[in-house]
Design an enzyme around this catalytic site. Structure first.
Site, PDB file in Angstrom:
ATOM      1  CG  HIS A 233      -5.869   1.777   5.005  1.00 13.37           C
ATOM      2  ND1 HIS A 233      -5.437   2.710   5.928  1.00 13.37           N
ATOM      3  CD2 HIS A 233      -4.862   0.887   4.869  1.00 13.37           C
ATOM      4  CE1 HIS A 233      -4.210   2.384   6.322  1.00 13.37           C
ATOM      5  NE2 HIS A 233      -3.839   1.280   5.695  1.00 13.37           N
TER       6      HIS A 233
ATOM      7  CE  LYS B 126      -0.307   3.061   4.723  1.00 15.18           C
ATOM      8  NZ  LYS B 126      -0.228   3.117   6.186  1.00 15.18           N
TER       9      LYS B 126
ATOM     10  CG  ASN C 134      -1.808   1.184   1.326  1.00 16.87           C
ATOM     11  OD1 ASN C 134      -1.827   2.017   0.415  1.00 16.87           O
ATOM     12  ND2 ASN C 134      -2.553   1.293   2.419  1.00 16.87           N
TER      13      ASN C 134
ATOM     14  CD  GLU D 112      -3.567  -2.764   6.930  1.00 17.04           C
ATOM     15  OE1 GLU D 112      -2.401  -2.937   6.586  1.00 17.04           O
ATOM     16  OE2 GLU D 112      -4.244  -1.782   6.567  1.00 17.04           O
TER      17      GLU D 112
ATOM     18  CD  GLU E  28      -3.125   5.307   6.610  1.00 11.93           C
ATOM     19  OE1 GLU E  28      -3.075   5.411   5.371  1.00 11.93           O
ATOM     20  OE2 GLU E  28      -2.226   4.741   7.280  1.00 11.93           O
TER      21      GLU E  28
ATOM     22  CB  SER F  97       5.113  -2.132  11.921  1.00  5.57           C
ATOM     23  OG  SER F  97       4.676  -0.817  12.229  1.00  5.57           O
TER      24      SER F  97
ATOM     25  N   GLY G 154       2.375   1.974  10.833  1.00  4.45           N
ATOM     26  CA  GLY G 154       3.318   3.088  10.751  1.00  4.45           C
ATOM     27  C   GLY G 154       4.011   3.408  12.063  1.00  4.45           C
TER      28      GLY G 154
END
Ligand code: 13P
Length: 246
Positions: free
Chosen positions: A93, A11, A9, A163, A95, A209, A169
């Site tokens: 996702h 992003k 991904n 996730e 985010e 991660s 991250g």
């Protein structure tokens, strides 16, 4: 048995130059031919990346809207994604859920429409740190799965990505045991709420991660069927992650 599946991904990163370099590295591989691979690309680069990668590497959008066309300024439809030559889309996702306030219901509608349009869908779920610390991990992932399940009749073209938000991250990977525990719970949930067959065949990726260094141990767990990789998918290290089962 379930085919191992690793996605990158990207992003909101990259430019034409860095993307061309990355595509060169991915094309050279060598990538485990037994692993299914996709890269999630910023929408304006979908055609470009499709033109740079071999057909064995799938290209995904990172979001789409829930209808085919019309007055939705700034959105892209599954039909547009397909027209670029990309065959996959990442939906839900964390985010999108957190920063753009996408609800379980909207994500489920997007999943439904993307599948109807013929895309393969990576449906993302996962709990926040607060939710984990309040022992709500199972409740949260079950709620997220439930919303998606209400709109999915055929699971063939769905991959789930678990996730945990606290691992994204942050450099704080879930341990293989922590990830396995949730993946096993999801399979149990699928057995009880969908069917034994879907529980046995649906791929569940882990994301958060993942690196070249930790991928091999995570990949040994029986219910971890691959990875969704953020930061490390922008680096040559992604090749190692794709090859984690070798
Ligand atoms: P990182 O691998 O950078 O933690 O990101 C994970 C992720 O969000 C993939 O979708």
């Amino acid at each position: 048995s379930r085919q191992f599946c690793v996605g990158g991904n990207w992003k909101m990163n990259g430019d034409q130059k860095s993307i061309a370099e990355l595509c060169k590295i991915l094309s050279a591989g060598p990538l485990d031919p037994n692993t299914q691979v996709y890269v999630g690309v910023p929408a304006p680069y979908l055609i470009y990346v499709r033109s740079l990668l071999p057909e064995t590497i799938n290209v995904a959008a990172q979001n789409c809207y829930k209808v085919e066309k019309g007055a939705f300024t700034g959105e892209i439809s599954p039909a547009i994604i397909k027209d670029t030559g990309a065959g996959w889309v990442i939906l839900g996702h964390s985010e999108r859920r957190q920063i753009f306030k996408e609800s379980d219901e909207l994500i489920a509608e997007k999943v439904e429409h993307a599948l109807a349009a013929g895309l393969k869908v990576v449906a993302c779920i996962g709990e926040t740190l607060d939710e984990r610390e309040a022992n709500k991990t199972q409740e949260v992932v079950a709620r997220q799965m439930c919303a998606i399940a209400q709109k999915v009749k055929d699971w063939t073209n769905v991959v789930v990505a678990y996730e945990p938000v606290w691992a994204i991250g942050t450099g704080k990977t879930a341990t293989p045991e922590q990830a396995q525990e949730v993946h096993a719970y999801l399979r149990q949930w699928l057995t009880e709420n969908i069917s034994k067959e879907v529980a046995a065949t649906l791929r569940i990726q882990y994301g958060g991660s993942v690196t070249g260094a930790n991928a091999k141990d995570l990949a040994k767990k029986p219910d971890i069927d691959g990875f969704l990789v953020g930061g490390a998918s922008l680096k040559p290290e992604f090749v190692q992650i794709v090859n984690a089962r070798q």
